[in-house]
Design a protein around this motif. Sequence first.
Motif, mmCIF file in Angstrom:
data_model
loop_
_atom_site.group_PDB
_atom_site.id
_atom_site.type_symbol
_atom_site.label_atom_id
_atom_site.label_comp_id
_atom_site.label_asym_id
_atom_site.label_seq_id
_atom_site.Cartn_x
_atom_site.Cartn_y
_atom_site.Cartn_z
ATOM 1 N N ILE A 78 53.857 56.806 78.866
ATOM 2 C CA ILE A 78 54.575 55.541 79.046
ATOM 3 C C ILE A 78 55.495 55.738 80.237
ATOM 4 O O ILE A 78 56.245 56.721 80.289
ATOM 5 C CB ILE A 78 55.400 55.171 77.785
ATOM 6 N N CYS A 79 55.455 54.830 81.170
ATOM 7 C CA CYS A 79 56.303 54.905 82.368
ATOM 8 C C CYS A 79 56.149 56.251 83.071
ATOM 9 O O CYS A 79 57.108 56.821 83.580
ATOM 10 C CB CYS A 79 57.765 54.649 82.010
ATOM 11 N N GLY A 80 54.923 56.771 83.052
ATOM 12 C CA GLY A 80 54.631 58.005 83.761
ATOM 13 C C GLY A 80 55.090 59.279 83.071
ATOM 14 O O GLY A 80 55.030 60.352 83.654
ATOM 15 N N VAL A 81 55.556 59.159 81.835
ATOM 16 C CA VAL A 81 56.067 60.320 81.104
ATOM 17 C C VAL A 81 55.335 60.435 79.772
ATOM 18 O O VAL A 81 55.126 59.437 79.076
ATOM 19 C CB VAL A 81 57.591 60.163 80.842
ATOM 20 N N ARG A 82 54.941 61.633 79.405
ATOM 21 C CA ARG A 82 54.294 61.867 78.120
ATOM 22 C C ARG A 82 55.339 61.701 77.017
ATOM 23 O O ARG A 82 56.366 62.382 77.027
ATOM 24 C CB ARG A 82 53.669 63.254 78.055
ATOM 25 N N GLU A 85 56.738 64.679 75.095
ATOM 26 C CA GLU A 85 57.560 65.638 75.836
ATOM 27 C C GLU A 85 58.975 65.133 76.107
ATOM 28 O O GLU A 85 59.787 65.848 76.699
ATOM 29 C CB GLU A 85 56.871 65.996 77.152
ATOM 30 N N ILE A 86 59.298 63.928 75.667
ATOM 31 C CA ILE A 86 60.635 63.371 75.891
ATOM 32 C C ILE A 86 61.623 64.113 74.996
ATOM 33 O O ILE A 86 61.422 64.218 73.786
ATOM 34 C CB ILE A 86 60.656 61.854 75.613
ATOM 35 N N GLU A 87 62.678 64.624 75.594
ATOM 36 C CA GLU A 87 63.629 65.453 74.844
ATOM 37 C C GLU A 87 64.698 64.654 74.120
ATOM 38 O O GLU A 87 65.117 65.033 73.032
ATOM 39 C CB GLU A 87 64.266 66.477 75.775
ATOM 40 N N ASP A 88 65.159 63.561 74.701
ATOM 41 C CA ASP A 88 66.197 62.762 74.052
ATOM 42 C C ASP A 88 65.582 61.979 72.886
ATOM 43 O O ASP A 88 64.654 61.184 73.094
ATOM 44 C CB ASP A 88 66.824 61.792 75.057
ATOM 45 N N PRO A 89 66.079 62.166 71.665
ATOM 46 C CA PRO A 89 65.464 61.509 70.499
ATOM 47 C C PRO A 89 65.436 59.978 70.578
ATOM 48 O O PRO A 89 64.439 59.360 70.209
ATOM 49 C CB PRO A 89 66.321 61.976 69.319
ATOM 50 N N LEU A 90 66.517 59.365 71.050
ATOM 51 C CA LEU A 90 66.539 57.899 71.121
ATOM 52 C C LEU A 90 65.550 57.388 72.161
ATOM 53 O O LEU A 90 64.798 56.446 71.895
ATOM 54 C CB LEU A 90 67.951 57.392 71.414
ATOM 55 N N THR A 91 65.536 58.009 73.312
ATOM 56 C CA THR A 91 64.572 57.616 74.346
ATOM 57 C C THR A 91 63.157 57.770 73.816
ATOM 58 O O THR A 91 62.304 56.902 74.024
ATOM 59 C CB THR A 91 64.764 58.463 75.616
ATOM 60 N N TYR A 96 58.133 55.536 71.845
ATOM 61 C CA TYR A 96 57.138 55.438 70.768
ATOM 62 C C TYR A 96 56.836 53.961 70.496
ATOM 63 O O TYR A 96 55.685 53.561 70.354
ATOM 64 C CB TYR A 96 57.655 56.061 69.471
ATOM 65 N N MET A 97 57.900 53.158 70.399
ATOM 66 C CA MET A 97 57.713 51.735 70.127
ATOM 67 C C MET A 97 56.917 51.085 71.255
ATOM 68 O O MET A 97 55.980 50.311 70.997
ATOM 69 C CB MET A 97 59.083 51.065 69.950
ATOM 70 N N ASP A 98 57.256 51.402 72.499
ATOM 71 C CA ASP A 98 56.508 50.877 73.646
ATOM 72 C C ASP A 98 55.033 51.269 73.554
ATOM 73 O O ASP A 98 54.145 50.451 73.795
ATOM 74 C CB ASP A 98 57.064 51.419 74.965
ATOM 75 N N LYS A 99 54.779 52.519 73.213
ATOM 76 C CA LYS A 99 53.406 53.030 73.144
ATOM 77 C C LYS A 99 52.615 52.314 72.061
ATOM 78 O O LYS A 99 51.454 51.940 72.271
ATOM 79 C CB LYS A 99 53.432 54.549 72.902
ATOM 80 N N LEU A 100 53.226 52.103 70.900
ATOM 81 C CA LEU A 100 52.533 51.395 69.820
ATOM 82 C C LEU A 100 52.170 49.975 70.235
ATOM 83 O O LEU A 100 51.052 49.507 69.978
ATOM 84 C CB LEU A 100 53.390 51.376 68.556
ATOM 85 N N VAL A 101 53.098 49.289 70.886
ATOM 86 C CA VAL A 101 52.825 47.921 71.346
ATOM 87 C C VAL A 101 51.722 47.927 72.395
ATOM 88 O O VAL A 101 50.833 47.066 72.378
ATOM 89 C CB VAL A 101 54.112 47.237 71.855
ATOM 90 N N ASP A 102 51.731 48.905 73.281
ATOM 91 C CA ASP A 102 50.646 49.021 74.267
ATOM 92 C C ASP A 102 49.298 49.198 73.574
ATOM 93 O O ASP A 102 48.297 48.610 73.998
ATOM 94 C CB ASP A 102 50.877 50.214 75.200
#
Length: 130
Positions: A78-82, A85-91, A96-102
């Motif tokens: 999403i937005c060029g980032v796996r 691998e995102i370290e910040d839990p809120l981000t 995750y929500m963006d990915k599900l909608v996609d």
Amino acid sequence: MPMDRLFRMSFASIHPLYVAKVERKGRSADDVDTVICWLTGYDRDGLRAAIDDGRDLETFFAEAPHLNPDASLITGVICGVRVEEIEDPLTQRIRYMDKLVDEVARGKKMSSILRGANAGAALADRTTGR
């Protein structure tokens, strides 16, 4: 976009964008709500309350009943980032929500989007309106 700005965006401003995206692809607002409920543990009334009270994404996730334990099975870019691998839990939760909608917009089967394990319960909730 700076993370603070992302965290301060209201769920109410993002939800209609998600709905418009999936409706352009022939899916429904119910599908969006199903995946968000699956991810966050909110029921339909809780989602409506989050929209009505204008809570920001940080508060939306902080007050979520529970993050689905199968959320860690969400992978991809999403937005060029796996997302895995995102370290910040809120981000990561927001992405995750963006990915599900996609995935809804791309026409994936709901059982696949919901990672199989709790798909039956989420689909049952969708038909009963819970």
